[in-house]
Each structure stands twice: as C-alpha cells, then as structure tokens.
Design an enzyme around this catalytic site. Structure first.
Site, mmCIF file in Angstrom:
data_model
loop_
_atom_site.group_PDB
_atom_site.id
_atom_site.type_symbol
_atom_site.label_atom_id
_atom_site.label_comp_id
_atom_site.label_asym_id
_atom_site.label_seq_id
_atom_site.Cartn_x
_atom_site.Cartn_y
_atom_site.Cartn_z
ATOM 1 N N CYS A 187 0.927 -1.276 -0.009
ATOM 2 C CA CYS A 187 -0.090 -0.007 -0.006
ATOM 3 C C CYS A 187 0.903 1.190 -0.056
ATOM 4 O O CYS A 187 1.742 1.423 0.845
ATOM 5 C CB CYS A 187 -0.793 0.160 1.468
ATOM 6 S SG CYS A 187 -1.885 1.576 1.374
ATOM 7 N N CYS A 199 0.122 3.260 3.600
ATOM 8 C CA CYS A 199 0.555 2.595 4.707
ATOM 9 C C CYS A 199 1.759 1.411 4.785
ATOM 10 O O CYS A 199 2.205 1.103 5.919
ATOM 11 C CB CYS A 199 -0.635 2.009 5.660
ATOM 12 S SG CYS A 199 -1.405 0.622 4.759
ATOM 13 N N CYS A 231 -7.722 -0.884 1.306
ATOM 14 C CA CYS A 231 -6.598 -1.435 2.242
ATOM 15 C C CYS A 231 -7.229 -1.368 3.530
ATOM 16 O O CYS A 231 -7.680 -0.642 4.278
ATOM 17 C CB CYS A 231 -5.336 -0.464 2.155
ATOM 18 S SG CYS A 231 -4.113 -0.821 3.443
ATOM 19 N N CYS A 285 -5.346 0.818 6.387
ATOM 20 C CA CYS A 285 -5.397 2.111 6.394
ATOM 21 C C CYS A 285 -6.637 2.634 5.866
ATOM 22 O O CYS A 285 -7.136 4.049 5.966
ATOM 23 C CB CYS A 285 -4.274 2.841 5.860
ATOM 24 S SG CYS A 285 -4.287 2.728 4.052
ATOM 25 N N CYS A 331 -8.640 -4.976 -10.150
ATOM 26 C CA CYS A 331 -8.256 -3.964 -10.790
ATOM 27 C C CYS A 331 -7.747 -2.813 -10.173
ATOM 28 O O CYS A 331 -8.371 -1.847 -9.449
ATOM 29 C CB CYS A 331 -9.354 -3.254 -11.870
ATOM 30 S SG CYS A 331 -8.869 -2.179 -13.272
#
Ligand code: FE
Length: 153
Positions: free
Chosen positions: A51, A54, A100, A103, A123
């Site tokens: 990510c 984070c 995510c 976060c 995607c």
C-alpha cells in the site's frame, strides 16, 4: 459487510501532507488514474505490491496478469485479510470497491471476469501501490546482487 477499524488512522490533513496530490486523489478520494498511465501497468518483475499509504502487503507479483485494461491487475490479494471489499454503486454502476484494510485507502475495484480459478480481477491503481522487488531474484538489471541474499526478514 463488516467494517473493521483500521489500524492506521490519520486525519485528512495528515494524508494530504504525506501523499502526493495524485496519490491522495486515488487513496483518499477514491479517484481513478487514467488507464495506461500508471507506473506498474507493464511491470513484470518479481516482488510485492504494498500500500502506497501505509506499507501493508497487498498483492504479490505472482498473481499479476496482463488484463489489457490499462491498470495493474491481479487474480487475488496476497492474503484475503489484506483488503476490504465494499459495495460501490457510484457512477450508475454496481461495482465492488477494494480498500486497504490497514489504512482504509482506496485501491481500486474487483470484477468477476478474471482468468484465475476464482474468476476474479483485482483492478488496482498504480498510484495506490508501492512495488518492492523481491530480493535474490533477477530483476533484469544485471549487476552483482549476491550481497543482498538472506538480508530480508
Ligand atoms: Fe494502506
């Protein structure tokens, strides 16, 4: 769907300061980068996609495939718990948003037309990802890399 509290909670102002404007638009405003513009669309190197907000491990390059859509595409997350799926009925479409879990950052959407056994196509915006090449595997650049072996956790 169950919504769990995110481990990483920051104010909007903090996210604005930490992310580039383009990253902020995707991760915090659920924006979409224009197709074929992201830096990872054509990336075929071995490694991990984390990510960009984070650092949580999200997708492995092993599950990446060329979908032809212009966005990095994966058949599944690295671990199911890494992402949270939410119904998204914006823009007059029924889609499933991928977030995510660590976060709450927007990553992209998941569709049911993927090539793998589970038929899924994640995607994902390049802007929401940070690629980390896998140590000890050739990345195509050549040069001595033996020193790196075994230093990973
Ligand atoms: Fe995150």
């Amino acid at each position: 769907m169950a919504t769990t509290p995110h481990k990483v909670e920051k104010t909007d102002e903090e996210w604005r300061q930490e992310l580039t404007p383009a990253q902020y638009e995707v991760l915090r405003r659920a924006g979409t980068e224009p197709p074929f513009t992201g830096e990872y669309v054509y990336n075929k190197d071995s490694g991990d996609y984390r990510c960009a907000a984070c650092g949580a491990m999200l997708f492995s390059a092993d599950t990446k495939f060329d979908s032809g859509t212009g966005w990095p595409s994966f058949t599944e997350p690295a671990v199911a718990e890494a992402v949270e799926l939410r119904p998204d009925n914006s823009l007059f479409m029924k889609r499933t948003e991928v977030v995510c879990r660590n976060c709450g950052g927007h990553l992209g959407h998941v569709f049911d037309d993927g090539p793998g056994p589970n038929g899924q196509r994640y995607c994902i915006n390049s802007l929401a990802l940070e690629f980390q090449p896998r140590e000890g595997e050739p990345a195509g650049e050549g040069g001595p890399a033996a020193d790196d072996a075994g230093s990973g956790a």
